[in-house]
Design an enzyme around this catalytic site. Structure first.
Site, PDB file in Angstrom:
ATOM      1  N   LYS A   1       0.840  -1.205   0.000  1.00  9.42           N
ATOM      2  CA  LYS A   1       0.000   0.000   0.000  1.00  9.42           C
ATOM      3  C   LYS A   1       0.878   1.260   0.000  1.00  9.42           C
ATOM      4  O   LYS A   1       1.824   1.352   0.780  1.00  9.42           O
ATOM      5  CB  LYS A   1      -0.926  -0.007   1.216  1.00  9.42           C
ATOM      6  CG  LYS A   1      -1.970   1.111   1.211  1.00  9.42           C
ATOM      7  CD  LYS A   1      -2.939   0.997   2.393  1.00  9.42           C
ATOM      8  CE  LYS A   1      -3.992   2.097   2.365  1.00  9.42           C
ATOM      9  NZ  LYS A   1      -4.926   2.034   3.512  1.00  9.42           N
TER      10      LYS A   1
ATOM     11  N   SER B   1      -9.988   2.179   2.359  1.00 10.07           N
ATOM     12  CA  SER B   1      -9.073   2.907   1.509  1.00 10.07           C
ATOM     13  C   SER B   1      -8.048   2.019   0.797  1.00 10.07           C
ATOM     14  O   SER B   1      -7.460   2.425  -0.194  1.00 10.07           O
ATOM     15  CB  SER B   1      -8.317   3.939   2.340  1.00 10.07           C
ATOM     16  OG  SER B   1      -7.505   3.293   3.324  1.00 10.07           O
TER      17      SER B   1
ATOM     18  N   SER C   1     -10.468  -0.064   6.673  1.00  2.87           N
ATOM     19  CA  SER C   1      -9.820  -0.028   5.360  1.00  2.87           C
ATOM     20  C   SER C   1      -9.102  -1.298   4.916  1.00  2.87           C
ATOM     21  O   SER C   1      -8.603  -1.339   3.795  1.00  2.87           O
ATOM     22  CB  SER C   1      -8.833   1.126   5.292  1.00  2.87           C
ATOM     23  OG  SER C   1      -9.523   2.311   5.035  1.00  2.87           O
TER      24      SER C   1
HETATM   25  N1  GLN Z   1     -13.605   4.543   5.469  1.00  2.00           N
HETATM   26  C1  GLN Z   1     -13.096   5.040   6.722  1.00  2.00           C
HETATM   27  C2  GLN Z   1     -12.693   6.487   6.551  1.00  2.00           C
HETATM   28  O1  GLN Z   1     -12.925   7.010   5.524  1.00  2.00           O
HETATM   29  C3  GLN Z   1     -11.949   4.206   7.181  1.00  2.00           C
HETATM   30  C4  GLN Z   1     -10.675   4.476   6.472  1.00  2.00           C
HETATM   31  C5  GLN Z   1      -9.523   3.671   6.966  1.00  2.00           C
HETATM   32  O2  GLN Z   1      -9.681   2.671   7.672  1.00  2.00           O
HETATM   33  N2  GLN Z   1      -8.338   4.119   6.621  1.00  2.00           N
HETATM   34  O3  GLN Z   1     -12.169   7.101   7.419  1.00  2.00           O
END
Ligand code: GLN
Length: 496
Positions: A79, A154, A178
């Site tokens: 990532k 994400s 995410s």
């Molecule tokens: N979808 C969540 C957010 O937008 C979690 C994102 C994440 O875990 N990095 O904050």
């Protein structure tokens, strides 16, 4: 079976026995990337030369008789929020376009030490804020099951790369879901370790009290192998837990649930959940019962307030963390023509460099932390966080693990929620409590929804440092369902 269809464990064994070289294995995956990447857009950076050089080093280490781990010579997609000294690191943002970090993140370093071969850096929502990868400054990633749909976020580049057989393994980070949500909607396994179980050193920070690196794989054992390869105490991370890594590989091998007490979270399910998701979830709970687990319903009343608490805490921490992008130290600098003050350059750079969701979070967080509002918003959210941790503690007095659907729906179409932040935030309804409490949670595939034929994920939540329980239950489900399906779920994925 071609190399790209093999598990990471099998590839590691082939390399160890000298039946395939790390270079051959890397090349097969680079070829796959070249073939499907125009459709999927999982990667922000691929550099065949750097990849093959890493693979050659693994082959040399083997030839020199060095003892290497079970994943030596196995390719991995990384990532693009972890620093890598030999590749650019952007966090999916324009503000870091072209930035080359001077050092490797601890996770990166441990991948290299384990002999994993980094294929490239994967796409993500900018600074890991989002649930669809549409917030990337470099275009959305597409779900290999249906290219018109999101791969989750994400860590959507990482989930798509594994589901599309571009890599057998990938890394992700989970702040609110995410890893688990993208794993669920692409039909793969994704694990959020206990907070502090994996190092944040060199991870570009979003919300430091929540951010947790974790593995993606196509099966539970592969995820466990990767989990063990990069987890464990790190003196460079002040919140790293100084305790042995739970025996997750052993748990994945064990994979039985006889006598285990499993709690179904009463608050998750019902209105707002897709019928096909609930159907697969309930069937899987029944399956666990048939495998000898004792299933009870457990109430966690504070879980319903997790989402609003998260959307105060995470933006608050983000507004503080992202202050470091000041146009002076990293990446982009706009308007520095000698006529403007540092403040003006900073404002122009941040206006041009951050996307709309990141700006929304910074504004929300700055507001929640501002004098006069701090107690009402941030302080209140922290109290909710304590209540959620207590709900988990009470639940784990009664049961060994909790289960729920990972996400309320399957992968939604690209664009559907892009202009509706609330709808987007709901994707993490079931995953956020584990982040706020810091406990371990995994998503494993549990079938396809009848309405759309898309993957559904089962979430298994365990206490802090109970990561092994996630793998144990996950492996039991995987084994039973693989028998029923006559192969892994991805065998059913439409060919790209
Ligand atoms: N979808 C969540 C957010 O937008 C979690 C994102 C994440 O875990 N990095 O904050």
């Amino acid at each position: 079976m071609s190399l790209i269809h093999k598990s990471a464990a099998d590839l590691g064994a082939l390399v160890a026995r000298g039946e395939a070289s790390a270079v051959e294995v890397a090349q097969a995956h680079l070829d796959r990337i070249a073939a499907v990447e125009p459709k999927v857009n999982a990667f922000l950076h691929v550099d065949a030369e750097t990849t093959l050089a890493q693979a050659r080093r693994v082959d040399e280490r083997r030839a020199a008789g060095e003892e290497l781990g079970p994943l030596a010579g196995v390719p991995i997609a990384h990532k693009d929020v972890f620093t890598t000294a030999d590749m650019p690191t952007t966090a999916g943002s324009k503000i870091l376009e072209g930035w080359r970090p001077p050092y490797d993140a601890t996770v990166t370093r441990r991948l290299r030490e384990a002999g994993l071969v980094i294929l490239g850096k994967t796409n993500l929502d900018e600074f890991a804020m989002g649930s669809s990868t549409e917030n990337s400054a470099y275009g959305p990633t597409r779900n290999p099951w249906d290219l018109s749909r999101i791969p989750g976020g994400s860590s959507g580049g990482s989930s798509a790369a594994v589901a599309a057989y571009q890599a057998p393994l990938s890394t992700g980070t989970d702040t609110g879901g995410s890893i688990r949500q993208p794993a669920a909607v692409t039909g793969i396994v994704g694990m959020k370790p206990t907070y502090g179980g994996s190092s944040r050193y060199g991870l570009i920070a979003f919300a430091s009290s929540l951010d947790t690196p974790g593995p993606f794989a196509r099966d539970v054992m592969d995820a466990a192998l990767l989990h063990e390869a990069f987890s464990g105490h790190d003196a460079m991370d002040s919140t790293s837990i100084d305790a042995p890594v739970p025996s997750v590989v052993e748990a994945a091998r064990q994979g039985d649930v006889a006598g285990l007490r499993i709690g179904v979270v009463k608050e998750f399910g019902g209105e707002g959940y897709q019928a096909g998701v609930l159907a697969r979830f309930h069937e899987t709970v029944e399956l666990l019962e048939n495998l000898g687990a004792k299933v009870v319903e457990v109430s966690c009343p504070s879980f319903t307030t997790a989402l609003p608490a998260y959307y105060l805490i995470a933006p608050s921490e983000c507004s503080s963390n992202l202050a470091r992008f000041d146009a002076m130290r990293y990446g982009l600098r706009v308007g520095d023509d000698g006529t403007r003050s540092a403040e003006e350059v900073m404002a122009l750079t941040r206006a041009a460099g951050f996307g709309p969701e990141v700006k929304r979070r910074i504004i929300l967080g700055t507001y929640a932390l501002s004098s006069g509002y701090y107690d009402a918003y941030y302080g209140q959210a922290q109290k909710v966080r304590t209540l959620i941790a207590r709900d988990f503690q009470a639940a784990f007095q009664q049961v060994d693990v909790l289960v729920s659907p990972t996400t309320p729906t399957t992968a939604f179409p690209i664009g559907e929620r892009a202009d509706d932040p609330m709808a987007m935030y709901l994707a993490d309804l079931c995953t956020i409590p584990s982040n706020l409490a810091g406990n371990a949670a995994i998503s494993v595939p549990c079938g396809l929804a009848d309405e759309d034929g898309l993957p559904v994920g089962l979430q298994i939540m365990a206490p802090v440092l109970g990561d092994d329980r996630c793998y144990r239950v996950g492996a039991a489900v995987e084994r039973a369902l693989t028998d029923r399906w006559g192969g892994g779920l991805l065998a059913k994925a439409p060919a790209l």
